[in-house]
Design an enzyme around this catalytic site. Structure first.
Site, PDB file in Angstrom:
ATOM      1  N   ASN A   7       0.868  -1.174   0.000  1.00 53.85           N
ATOM      2  CA  ASN A   7       0.000   0.000   0.000  1.00 53.85           C
ATOM      3  C   ASN A   7       0.909   1.230   0.000  1.00 53.85           C
ATOM      4  OD1 ASN A   7      -1.795   2.049   0.482  1.00 53.85           O
ATOM      5  ND2 ASN A   7      -2.735   1.112   2.288  1.00 53.85           N
ATOM      6  N   ARG A  91      -2.446  -2.017  -3.552  1.00 51.10           N
ATOM      7  CA  ARG A  91      -3.647  -1.203  -3.396  1.00 51.10           C
ATOM      8  C   ARG A  91      -3.529  -0.018  -4.351  1.00 51.10           C
ATOM      9  NH1 ARG A  91      -5.055   3.199   1.087  1.00 51.10           N
ATOM     10  NH2 ARG A  91      -7.194   3.561   0.432  1.00 51.10           N
ATOM     11  N   HIS A 180     -12.646   3.020  -0.115  1.00 52.85           N
ATOM     12  CA  HIS A 180     -12.699   1.950   0.916  1.00 52.85           C
ATOM     13  C   HIS A 180     -13.404   0.712   0.351  1.00 52.85           C
ATOM     14  CE1 HIS A 180     -12.704   5.345   4.137  1.00 52.85           C
ATOM     15  NE2 HIS A 180     -11.486   4.865   4.024  1.00 52.85           N
ATOM     16  N   LEU A 206     -15.560   3.515   9.700  1.00 59.50           N
ATOM     17  CA  LEU A 206     -15.266   4.768  10.393  1.00 59.50           C
ATOM     18  C   LEU A 206     -13.834   4.723  10.923  1.00 59.50           C
ATOM     19  CD1 LEU A 206     -18.604   5.004  12.465  1.00 59.50           C
ATOM     20  CD2 LEU A 206     -18.180   5.775  10.119  1.00 59.50           C
ATOM     21  N   GLY A 209     -10.230   8.216   7.798  1.00 64.92           N
ATOM     22  CA  GLY A 209     -11.153   8.488   6.701  1.00 64.92           C
ATOM     23  C   GLY A 209     -12.373   7.616   6.930  1.00 64.92           C
ATOM     24  N   ARG A 238     -10.881  15.670   6.909  1.00 57.82           N
ATOM     25  CA  ARG A 238     -11.633  16.002   5.686  1.00 57.82           C
ATOM     26  C   ARG A 238     -13.022  16.506   6.048  1.00 57.82           C
ATOM     27  NH1 ARG A 238     -10.527  10.419   3.296  1.00 57.82           N
ATOM     28  NH2 ARG A 238      -8.299  10.516   2.898  1.00 57.82           N
ATOM     29  N   ASP A 281      -7.875  12.732  16.107  1.00 64.05           N
ATOM     30  CA  ASP A 281      -7.997  11.398  16.707  1.00 64.05           C
ATOM     31  C   ASP A 281      -9.172  11.370  17.680  1.00 64.05           C
ATOM     32  OD1 ASP A 281      -7.550   9.155  18.611  1.00 64.05           O
ATOM     33  OD2 ASP A 281      -5.767   8.869  17.367  1.00 64.05           O
ATOM     34  N   PHE A 282     -10.049  10.399  17.485  1.00 65.82           N
ATOM     35  CA  PHE A 282     -11.275  10.354  18.289  1.00 65.82           C
ATOM     36  C   PHE A 282     -11.000  10.107  19.773  1.00 65.82           C
ATOM     37  CE2 PHE A 282     -14.956  10.750  15.471  1.00 65.82           C
ATOM     38  CZ  PHE A 282     -14.300  10.830  14.260  1.00 65.82           C
ATOM     39  N   GLU A 382      -8.538  -5.401   4.786  1.00 65.18           N
ATOM     40  CA  GLU A 382      -8.339  -5.067   3.376  1.00 65.18           C
ATOM     41  C   GLU A 382      -7.173  -5.850   2.783  1.00 65.18           C
ATOM     42  OE1 GLU A 382      -8.587  -0.990   4.991  1.00 65.18           O
ATOM     43  OE2 GLU A 382      -9.213  -0.437   2.977  1.00 65.18           O
TER      44      GLU A 382
HETATM   45  P1  ADP Z   1      -7.237   4.983   8.653  1.00 64.09           P
HETATM   46  O1  ADP Z   1      -8.413   5.626   7.996  1.00 64.09           O
HETATM   47  O2  ADP Z   1      -6.040   5.876   8.714  1.00 64.09           O
HETATM   48  O3  ADP Z   1      -6.953   3.576   8.196  1.00 64.09           O
HETATM   49  P2  ADP Z   1      -8.064   3.704  11.100  1.00 64.09           P
HETATM   50  O4  ADP Z   1      -9.140   2.885  10.530  1.00 64.09           O
HETATM   51  O5  ADP Z   1      -6.837   3.029  11.594  1.00 64.09           O
HETATM   52  O6  ADP Z   1      -7.660   4.903  10.169  1.00 64.09           O
HETATM   53  O7  ADP Z   1      -8.710   4.546  12.308  1.00 64.09           O
HETATM   54  C1  ADP Z   1      -7.930   5.422  13.042  1.00 64.09           C
HETATM   55  C2  ADP Z   1      -8.822   6.117  14.038  1.00 64.09           C
HETATM   56  O8  ADP Z   1      -9.372   5.148  14.936  1.00 64.09           O
HETATM   57  C3  ADP Z   1      -8.059   7.088  14.907  1.00 64.09           C
HETATM   58  O9  ADP Z   1      -8.241   8.393  14.441  1.00 64.09           O
HETATM   59  C4  ADP Z   1      -8.700   6.947  16.251  1.00 64.09           C
HETATM   60  O10 ADP Z   1      -9.426   8.107  16.485  1.00 64.09           O
HETATM   61  C5  ADP Z   1      -9.689   5.822  16.159  1.00 64.09           C
HETATM   62  N1  ADP Z   1      -9.570   4.942  17.321  1.00 64.09           N
HETATM   63  C6  ADP Z   1      -8.649   4.005  17.571  1.00 64.09           C
HETATM   64  N2  ADP Z   1      -8.861   3.447  18.789  1.00 64.09           N
HETATM   65  C7  ADP Z   1      -9.948   4.071  19.317  1.00 64.09           C
HETATM   66  C8  ADP Z   1     -10.672   3.960  20.550  1.00 64.09           C
HETATM   67  N3  ADP Z   1     -10.296   3.085  21.478  1.00 64.09           N
HETATM   68  N4  ADP Z   1     -11.735   4.755  20.733  1.00 64.09           N
HETATM   69  C9  ADP Z   1     -12.105   5.637  19.792  1.00 64.09           C
HETATM   70  N5  ADP Z   1     -11.474   5.790  18.621  1.00 64.09           N
HETATM   71  C10 ADP Z   1     -10.409   5.034  18.384  1.00 64.09           C
END
Ligand code: ADP
Length: 395
Positions: A7, A91, A180, A206, A209, A238, A281-282, A382
């Protein structure tokens, strides 16, 4: 079989060497800072190996060389020789209207991927660098391209056409493509294996992205991303769906070029922008909101609200709903976010079990026993999809 999954991004390259049948991962890692200096992080789970090395990577070719070298390294590697790698799966983000399926890479396929650069200017050039580097170093090994857009090619025209003058579609292929796709396809297959055929499914991918897909009997009917991954629900940085007049306003009143505005909408918006820059970051947003930061709370509320609206819209598009799936970083781990999204959807037959919802990263049902709609957490994979397509086409 051993399939190398690549990727490639503009300055990074992720890889996994895996068995497409069992899904076992022999080794995986990441090359970062390509074109700047270069760092390789490599893991071989079965050998308990984790190494980080600074290796000069002026281009993607040196990054691929570093990956192959460590894969055959007697101490940290997992194969005796590069010849043990049966095929390489890449990818590729944008397949335009040409690719409804994965494709064995030959000159015609490469030409078609190059022709998609105007549609995917941020991603396809980097994907091509990864392919070209592999072809140079492993000329005899079959290479396969797996497209993010391919799974969505079953959407009907009323879902994928934009209401812009017809000529922009006819001449320039401007339409909704969706992304995706490899993840949505993996989930569609898992749902079929877990629950059977013929189902109305909404998959919420979710992560950093995010996109949703409305799936009927395994096939995509609609998806929230569009010509590019910018639209749909708000994301880490985004913007998601927006009145395009906002772009014009920023352009005019802040004296910015269209490229600068697009950069703002791609890199500085979403929950990051909405929270006043707290984080994309969530986990950070949840912590800040819990500590009383109102903007972080608004960013979380807005995200949940927009995902909820898409679920409603897609239930209408599908004429009902049997299965709701959460996947990717936030979908798999975000206990609070899943709960916020499902809250108030009982009228659709969506009833979350708050106890079952307290899980991270496992494949499990989290709906209440009497929920009409089954709610699942399904970790996406993926890489496995890419490896399976690659093995199939390389045979
Ligand atoms: P990408 O789109 O880069 O592949 P991912 O699918 O790896 O991203 O998702 C990354 C996001 O997952 C991070 O921004 C983070 O906010 C969220 N995340 C990871 N662990 C947790 C958690 N325990 N609680 C809430 N959100 C989480």
């Amino acid at each position: 079989m051993k399939i190398l999954v690549i990727n490639a991004g503009s300055s990074s390259l992720k890889y996994q060497l895996m068995d497409p049948e069992s899904g076992d991962v022999f080794a995986k890692g990441l090359c970062e800072r390509i074109g700047i200096d270069g760092r390789l992080t490599h893991k071989a789970p079965a050998k308990d190996v984790k190494v980080v090395r600074e290796i000069p990577m002026p281009t993607h070719a040196e990054a691929i060389s570093a990956v192959l070298e460590i894969l055959v390294d007697p101490v940290n590697g997992v194969v005796a020789s590069v010849d043990e790698i049966d095929a390489v799966g890449h990818r590729v983000v944008h397949g335009g209207m040409k690719f409804a399926e994965s494709c064995l890479i030959d000159e015609a396929c490469l030409e078609a991927v190059r022709a998609c650069i105007p549609l995917g200017p941020l991603h396809n050039p980097a994907n091509l660098l990864g392919i070209e580097a592999c072809q140079k170093i492993m000329p005899k090994t079959p290479q396969v391209a797996v497209f993010d857009t391919a799974y969505h090619m079953t959407m009907p025209p009323k879902a994928y056409r934009y209401a812009i003058p017809d000529e922009y579609y006819e001449k320039d292929s401007l339409r909704r493509y969706g992304f995706h796709g490899t993840s949505h396809r993996y989930i569609a297959k898992r749902v079929e294996a877990l629950m059977g055929k013929g189902l109305k499914v909404i998959n919420c991918h979710l992560g950093n992205g995010s996109s949703l897909a409305a799936i009927l009997d395994g096939k995509c009917q609609d998806t929230s991303m569009g010509l590019s991954p910018l639209c749909g629900v708000p994301m880490g940085t985004r913007v998601g769906d927006i009145d395009t007049t906002v772009a014009q306003y920023i352009c005019k009143n802040y004296n910015k070029s269209m490229d600068e505005v697009m950069n703002i909408l791609n890199k500085k918006s979403g929950v990051f922008g909405l929270s006043g820059g707290v984080s994309s970051d969530f986990r950070d947003l949840e912590a800040a909101a819990a500590a009383g930061n109102e903007k972080a709370q608004l960013a979380l509320d807005k995200f949940a609200y927009e995902v909820k609206k898409y679920i409603g819209a897609y239930a209408a598009a599908l004429g009902g709903l049997d299965v709701l799936v959460f996947t990717a970083g936030v979908g798999e781990n975000g206990v609070l976010m899943r709960s916020m999204i499902c809250e108030g959807l009982e009228f659709l037959g969506v009833k979350l079990d708050q106890e079952k919802n307290k899980l991270r990263g496992d494949e499990r049902i989290i709906s209440a026993d009497d929920s009409k709609v089954k709610i699942w957490v399904i970790p996406t994979n993926e890489e496995l999809m890419i490896a399976q397509d690659t093995a199939e086409l390389a045979k």
